[in-house]
Design a protein around this motif. Sequence first.
Motif, PDB file in Angstrom:
ATOM      1  N   MET A   1       0.848  -1.172   0.000  1.00 38.77           N
ATOM      2  CA  MET A   1       0.000   0.000   0.000  1.00 38.77           C
ATOM      3  C   MET A   1       0.895   1.237   0.000  1.00 38.77           C
ATOM      4  SD  MET A   1      -3.310   0.978   2.356  1.00 38.77           S
ATOM      5  CE  MET A   1      -3.092  -0.329   3.469  1.00 38.77           C
ATOM      6  N   ASP A   2       0.534   2.240  -0.770  1.00 37.68           N
ATOM      7  CA  ASP A   2       1.384   3.421  -0.844  1.00 37.68           C
ATOM      8  C   ASP A   2       1.153   4.338   0.361  1.00 37.68           C
ATOM      9  OD1 ASP A   2      -0.858   5.026  -1.323  1.00 37.68           O
ATOM     10  OD2 ASP A   2      -0.577   5.064  -3.480  1.00 37.68           O
ATOM     11  N   GLU A   3       2.081   5.271   0.520  1.00 37.99           N
ATOM     12  CA  GLU A   3       2.066   6.170   1.680  1.00 37.99           C
ATOM     13  C   GLU A   3       0.802   7.017   1.728  1.00 37.99           C
ATOM     14  OE1 GLU A   3       4.655   9.920   3.236  1.00 37.99           O
ATOM     15  OE2 GLU A   3       5.754   8.258   2.356  1.00 37.99           O
ATOM     16  N   HIS A   4       0.323   7.446   0.573  1.00 35.83           N
ATOM     17  CA  HIS A   4      -0.888   8.272   0.516  1.00 35.83           C
ATOM     18  C   HIS A   4      -2.101   7.513   1.056  1.00 35.83           C
ATOM     19  CE1 HIS A   4      -3.648  11.349  -0.843  1.00 35.83           C
ATOM     20  NE2 HIS A   4      -4.338  10.430  -1.507  1.00 35.83           N
ATOM     21  N   ALA A   5      -2.220   6.259   0.701  1.00 35.70           N
ATOM     22  CA  ALA A   5      -3.344   5.446   1.169  1.00 35.70           C
ATOM     23  C   ALA A   5      -3.295   5.280   2.686  1.00 35.70           C
ATOM     24  CB  ALA A   5      -3.352   4.094   0.481  1.00 35.70           C
ATOM     25  N   VAL A   6      -2.093   5.124   3.220  1.00 37.24           N
ATOM     26  CA  VAL A   6      -1.942   5.004   4.671  1.00 37.24           C
ATOM     27  C   VAL A   6      -2.366   6.305   5.343  1.00 37.24           C
ATOM     28  CG1 VAL A   6      -0.298   4.689   6.553  1.00 37.24           C
ATOM     29  CG2 VAL A   6      -0.144   3.252   4.517  1.00 37.24           C
ATOM     30  N   ASP A   7      -1.953   7.450   4.796  1.00 33.67           N
ATOM     31  CA  ASP A   7      -2.328   8.745   5.358  1.00 33.67           C
ATOM     32  C   ASP A   7      -3.837   8.950   5.322  1.00 33.67           C
ATOM     33  OD1 ASP A   7       0.318   9.303   5.815  1.00 33.67           O
ATOM     34  OD2 ASP A   7       0.556  10.597   4.059  1.00 33.67           O
ATOM     35  N   VAL A   8      -4.473   8.574   4.224  1.00 35.44           N
ATOM     36  CA  VAL A   8      -5.924   8.708   4.103  1.00 35.44           C
ATOM     37  C   VAL A   8      -6.619   7.814   5.130  1.00 35.44           C
ATOM     38  CG1 VAL A   8      -7.913   8.276   2.612  1.00 35.44           C
ATOM     39  CG2 VAL A   8      -5.890   9.414   1.682  1.00 35.44           C
ATOM     40  N   GLY A   9      -6.163   6.581   5.253  1.00 38.70           N
ATOM     41  CA  GLY A   9      -6.750   5.664   6.230  1.00 38.70           C
ATOM     42  C   GLY A   9      -6.610   6.188   7.648  1.00 38.70           C
ATOM     43  N   ASP A  10      -5.432   6.721   7.959  1.00 37.06           N
ATOM     44  CA  ASP A  10      -5.206   7.280   9.290  1.00 37.06           C
ATOM     45  C   ASP A  10      -6.116   8.488   9.515  1.00 37.06           C
ATOM     46  OD1 ASP A  10      -3.765   7.407  11.820  1.00 37.06           O
ATOM     47  OD2 ASP A  10      -2.852   9.247  11.003  1.00 37.06           O
ATOM     48  N   LEU A  12      -9.012   9.081   8.134  1.00 36.61           N
ATOM     49  CA  LEU A  12     -10.394   8.625   8.302  1.00 36.61           C
ATOM     50  C   LEU A  12     -10.626   8.045   9.698  1.00 36.61           C
ATOM     51  CD1 LEU A  12     -11.093   7.027   4.813  1.00 36.61           C
ATOM     52  CD2 LEU A  12     -12.056   9.149   5.745  1.00 36.61           C
ATOM     53  N   ARG A  13      -9.640   7.318  10.213  1.00 37.07           N
ATOM     54  CA  ARG A  13      -9.771   6.783  11.577  1.00 37.07           C
ATOM     55  C   ARG A  13      -9.820   7.914  12.601  1.00 37.07           C
ATOM     56  NH1 ARG A  13      -6.751   2.964   9.158  1.00 37.07           N
ATOM     57  NH2 ARG A  13      -4.761   3.901   9.687  1.00 37.07           N
ATOM     58  N   ARG A  14      -9.006   8.929  12.389  1.00 38.13           N
ATOM     59  CA  ARG A  14      -9.021  10.077  13.313  1.00 38.13           C
ATOM     60  C   ARG A  14     -10.358  10.809  13.247  1.00 38.13           C
ATOM     61  NH1 ARG A  14      -3.958  12.229  15.156  1.00 38.13           N
ATOM     62  NH2 ARG A  14      -2.264  10.841  14.569  1.00 38.13           N
ATOM     63  N   LEU A  15     -10.877  10.989  12.033  1.00 41.68           N
ATOM     64  CA  LEU A  15     -12.169  11.648  11.867  1.00 41.68           C
ATOM     65  C   LEU A  15     -13.272  10.837  12.538  1.00 41.68           C
ATOM     66  CD1 LEU A  15     -13.975  13.844  10.676  1.00 41.68           C
ATOM     67  CD2 LEU A  15     -14.037  12.520   8.551  1.00 41.68           C
ATOM     68  N   GLU A  16     -13.236   9.531  12.352  1.00 42.82           N
ATOM     69  CA  GLU A  16     -14.230   8.670  12.985  1.00 42.82           C
ATOM     70  C   GLU A  16     -14.153   8.792  14.508  1.00 42.82           C
ATOM     71  OE1 GLU A  16     -15.745   4.072  12.803  1.00 42.82           O
ATOM     72  OE2 GLU A  16     -13.596   4.452  12.606  1.00 42.82           O
ATOM     73  N   GLY A  17     -12.935   8.776  15.048  1.00 36.91           N
ATOM     74  CA  GLY A  17     -12.768   8.924  16.488  1.00 36.91           C
ATOM     75  C   GLY A  17     -13.295  10.252  16.991  1.00 36.91           C
ATOM     76  N   TYR A  18     -13.023  11.317  16.239  1.00 38.07           N
ATOM     77  CA  TYR A  18     -13.513  12.648  16.614  1.00 38.07           C
ATOM     78  C   TYR A  18     -15.041  12.663  16.626  1.00 38.07           C
ATOM     79  CZ  TYR A  18     -14.751  17.551  16.241  1.00 38.07           C
ATOM     80  OH  TYR A  18     -15.332  18.770  16.435  1.00 38.07           O
TER      81      TYR A  18
END
Length: 80
Positions: A1-10, A12-18
């Motif tokens: 998985m590329d770095e951009h996909a990891v950043d997007v996933g992270d 989205l997880r932060r947004l979900e937590g918020y």
Amino acid sequence: MDEHAVDVGDGLRRLEGYLLWQAEIATACQDATAFTDALPWLTDAQREDVAQAYTRERLRVSRQDVTRIAEGPQRLEESA
């Protein structure tokens, strides 16, 4: 998985937590209001104080629960 996909996933997880935490705050405030509504003898100032204390305690417990859940996998790995 590329770095951009990891950043997007992270992100989205932060947004979900918020969003989940904001929902917990709203629920705690609603529950505090329901609790103080059941105490009709309180003055307005007392009602506000009780509601704030209720909300503060509820969020403290919720934060402990979230922290314990988040650390759960780490604790399991450490004990293995």
